[in-house]
Design an enzyme around this catalytic site. Sequence first.
Site, PDB file in Angstrom:
ATOM      1  N   CYS A   2       0.879  -1.158   0.000  1.00 36.90           N
ATOM      2  CA  CYS A   2       0.000   0.000   0.000  1.00 36.90           C
ATOM      3  C   CYS A   2       0.920   1.212   0.000  1.00 36.90           C
ATOM      4  CB  CYS A   2      -0.859   0.024   1.259  1.00 36.90           C
ATOM      5  SG  CYS A   2      -1.761  -1.500   1.519  1.00 36.90           S
ATOM      6  N   ARG A  27       0.841   1.925  -5.927  1.00 31.21           N
ATOM      7  CA  ARG A  27       1.098   0.884  -4.931  1.00 31.21           C
ATOM      8  C   ARG A  27      -0.190   0.203  -4.459  1.00 31.21           C
ATOM      9  NH1 ARG A  27       6.265   1.505  -2.743  1.00 31.21           N
ATOM     10  NH2 ARG A  27       5.643   0.172  -1.032  1.00 31.21           N
ATOM     11  N   TRP A  70      -4.110  -1.496  -1.084  1.00 32.29           N
ATOM     12  CA  TRP A  70      -4.285  -2.714  -1.896  1.00 32.29           C
ATOM     13  C   TRP A  70      -4.647  -3.776  -0.878  1.00 32.29           C
ATOM     14  CZ3 TRP A  70      -1.944  -7.592  -2.239  1.00 32.29           C
ATOM     15  CH2 TRP A  70      -2.191  -8.300  -3.410  1.00 32.29           C
ATOM     16  N   ASN A  96       1.151  -0.450   6.146  1.00 32.43           N
ATOM     17  CA  ASN A  96       1.436  -1.240   4.948  1.00 32.43           C
ATOM     18  C   ASN A  96       2.030  -2.557   5.413  1.00 32.43           C
ATOM     19  OD1 ASN A  96       2.183  -2.182   2.446  1.00 32.43           O
ATOM     20  ND2 ASN A  96       3.895  -0.762   2.185  1.00 32.43           N
ATOM     21  N   GLY A  97       1.547  -3.680   4.879  1.00 31.72           N
ATOM     22  CA  GLY A  97       2.115  -4.968   5.279  1.00 31.72           C
ATOM     23  C   GLY A  97       1.061  -5.855   5.907  1.00 31.72           C
ATOM     24  N   GLU A 475       7.178 -12.630 -21.651  1.00 30.68           N
ATOM     25  CA  GLU A 475       6.986 -11.274 -21.146  1.00 30.68           C
ATOM     26  C   GLU A 475       5.875 -10.552 -21.913  1.00 30.68           C
ATOM     27  OE1 GLU A 475       7.559  -9.514 -18.747  1.00 30.68           O
ATOM     28  OE2 GLU A 475       7.312  -7.459 -19.475  1.00 30.68           O
ATOM     29  N   LYS A 479       2.486  -9.002 -20.372  1.00 25.84           N
ATOM     30  CA  LYS A 479       2.121  -7.579 -20.509  1.00 25.84           C
ATOM     31  C   LYS A 479       0.696  -7.452 -21.011  1.00 25.84           C
ATOM     32  CE  LYS A 479       4.373  -6.129 -18.923  1.00 25.84           C
ATOM     33  NZ  LYS A 479       5.455  -6.064 -17.976  1.00 25.84           N
ATOM     34  N   GLU A 482      -2.019  -8.728 -18.343  1.00 26.29           N
ATOM     35  CA  GLU A 482      -2.231  -7.971 -17.108  1.00 26.29           C
ATOM     36  C   GLU A 482      -2.933  -6.646 -17.344  1.00 26.29           C
ATOM     37  OE1 GLU A 482       1.222  -6.578 -14.879  1.00 26.29           O
ATOM     38  OE2 GLU A 482       2.401  -6.546 -16.703  1.00 26.29           O
ATOM     39  N   HIS A 498       3.306 -29.576 -29.149  1.00 25.14           N
ATOM     40  CA  HIS A 498       3.194 -30.560 -28.063  1.00 25.14           C
ATOM     41  C   HIS A 498       1.973 -30.295 -27.179  1.00 25.14           C
ATOM     42  CE1 HIS A 498       7.006 -32.264 -29.205  1.00 25.14           C
ATOM     43  NE2 HIS A 498       7.527 -31.057 -29.221  1.00 25.14           N
ATOM     44  N   LYS A 594       1.840  -2.215  -7.916  1.00 21.35           N
ATOM     45  CA  LYS A 594       3.188  -2.169  -8.457  1.00 21.35           C
ATOM     46  C   LYS A 594       4.180  -2.967  -7.635  1.00 21.35           C
ATOM     47  CE  LYS A 594       6.244  -0.402 -11.302  1.00 21.35           C
ATOM     48  NZ  LYS A 594       6.236  -1.022 -12.638  1.00 21.35           N
TER      49      LYS A 594
HETATM   50  C1  F6R Z   1       4.517  -7.068 -14.490  1.00 19.87           C
HETATM   51  C2  F6R Z   1       5.224  -6.643 -13.296  1.00 19.87           C
HETATM   52  C3  F6R Z   1       5.459  -7.636 -12.222  1.00 19.87           C
HETATM   53  C4  F6R Z   1       6.800  -7.377 -11.538  1.00 19.87           C
HETATM   54  C5  F6R Z   1       6.969  -8.328 -10.339  1.00 19.87           C
HETATM   55  C6  F6R Z   1       8.332  -8.159  -9.695  1.00 19.87           C
HETATM   56  O1  F6R Z   1       4.416  -6.032 -15.427  1.00 19.87           O
HETATM   57  O2  F6R Z   1       5.577  -5.500 -13.156  1.00 19.87           O
HETATM   58  O3  F6R Z   1       5.380  -8.934 -12.717  1.00 19.87           O
HETATM   59  O4  F6R Z   1       7.819  -7.576 -12.472  1.00 19.87           O
HETATM   60  O5  F6R Z   1       5.973  -8.068  -9.402  1.00 19.87           O
HETATM   61  O6  F6R Z   1       8.525  -6.870  -9.243  1.00 19.87           O
HETATM   62  P1  F6R Z   1       9.971  -6.319  -8.918  1.00 19.87           P
HETATM   63  O7  F6R Z   1      10.730  -6.258 -10.194  1.00 19.87           O
HETATM   64  O8  F6R Z   1       9.745  -4.972  -8.313  1.00 19.87           O
HETATM   65  O9  F6R Z   1      10.598  -7.291  -7.968  1.00 19.87           O
END
Ligand code: F6R
Length: 599
Positions: A2, A27, A70, A96-97, A475, A479, A482, A498, A594
């Site tokens: 958060c 966040r 969050w 937060n946590g 990747e 992208k 999500e 397969h 994030k």
């Molecule tokens: C996807 C994304 C997440 C982060 C993952 C790790 O677009 O951003 O999959 O890559 O949560 O986050 P970090 O790199 O901050 O450890």
Amino acid sequence: MCGITGYIGDNESASVLSAGLKNLEYRGYDSAGIALIGDDVTVHKQEGTIDGLTIPSNADATHGIGHTRWSTHGEPTDANAHPHTDCSGDVAVVHNGILANYHELKEELNGHIFESETDTEVIPHLIEEAIADGADLRAAVMRALDRLEGSFAIAATHADYEGIVAARQDSPLVIGHGDEGMYLGSDVTAFVEYTRQVSFLEDGDVAHLYDDDIEIFNDGERVTREVQTVDWDASAAGKAGHDHYMHKEIHEQPTALRQAISGRVDDLAGNASLNIDLDDGFLQTIDEIHIAACGTSYHAGLYAKELIEPLVDISVRVDLASEYEVYDGHNTQDTLVVAVTQSGETADTLSAIRRAKASGMTTFAVTNTVGSTITREVDDSLFIKAGPEIGVAATKTFVSQVTALALFATYLGRLRGTISADEGADILEDIRQLPSAVQAILDEEAQIRRLAAQYSDSKAFFFIGRGLAQPVALESALKLKEISYAHAEGFAAGELKHGPLALVTENTPVLAFLNQSAAPEETRNNVKEVESRGAPVIGLATDGADESFCKHTIDIPELGRLEPLVANVALQLFAYHVANEMGRPIDKPRNLAKSVTVG
Ligand code: F6R
């Protein structure tokens, strides 16, 4: 995961806190709230984003705390939004946590009035009890902290006591030292428009913020934390005219890459100059590298494996951080463990690193975030220098991570003599070409947007690639899924037949990486297999190559080992425009945030 903000000083607290929450919204954004402290405490909070929160100006407030949530314990509702208060309404707390022992504490606090389903709410009531026993605010917070188990960052205020008391345990908190007051944030973006003078709290720190001073304690002792100047400016945290942060950050990639590369290329020696503290003797003798990371950073780790193994002639194991284990009998002395993490705060990655350290292994972080928890825990760090990334979907940090790891691969190869100065110079030349190659893709945005519009209502999307392009296929699928919520999957091109081929129809576009660096003929055959099942194929093909068997092609500048990385940028744009066509909240995808600071 958060966002916490706090302010005490001469400016109007409500507006400083709202601005801070806006910047921290990435966040968490399912509810938001603010407590303003003047003669009494007024709390404004509700479910939804900060935009929906009405905060009346309150000239009497001398300070305040804010939170964007969050949810973990309790659904996003007005009652579960922070700040939470005690029975009297004098204590306000944001958190937060996760508190592991909140059930037990709640039972003990029998007789107190609880209004939410959150774990957080036990904290103001613990503070209330300590104050009733005669403690002042700081002592009461310390007493409450003694009872908490888990990972957290908190900020607490009381109507009758001066200042804000903040504490961190495994969850980040940063103090901003401004001319017009003291600021608190989960990260620097919370207050970077007011000050760039910051100090990072450490685990166990309790900070008492006054309008012109701060006192920090750890384990009962008064401590000081270095005041540093961060090089982010306020505009780095804004949208700069783009509709979304993600779009801005995709377009920032040439600049981010220049920052990642600048000063790190030694042409004469054909080597990367990385200025790292890891011992060269150790790096010469290691016989294995482990990479632990999550999500997009994990894909950067997979790309790094494909770069490092052939250049350095060393085995590289890449694990999802949540799955990382060290088995008895592993030669821990000769292994380097690398954490790849944009935020430096991801709980799973931190705990993987802690397991590695506990087994006696040397640890290294590749991260974007100076002062983050991981940088304090590992033996050494390499910064990717991408600047702040606010969009939940990682874009510029992925290309910068791979670039930093490509520099590291070059450094290791030269150090261990597995590549010559000429070979090193060739790799570095490709790295140097990256910003302009990425710019060439950005210049093709109109074509990519048209393709996205044409296929945005498809049933599913598949991404295929080989070698270095396989992690990029994973990747690109991540992208797209999500931010658009469309079904998207990435596969090694050879794996399609397969099993996944059963899913391929005329309504499932296949995006295929036809990079020259890995068995292009075989990938072409895989493309023909899906075409003959009616799937429209969008080929990402080396500029100049004839791939006319694809329904569409996007030309990618030829760039050796880094070509798939450049192709990835085209698919970032594709994902962005598909999601935009679908009207998705691109910077705030549902259920995500994030920085994932819970395991
Ligand atoms: C996807 C994304 C997440 C982060 C993952 C790790 O677009 O951003 O999959 O890559 O949560 O986050 P970090 O790199 O901050 O450890």
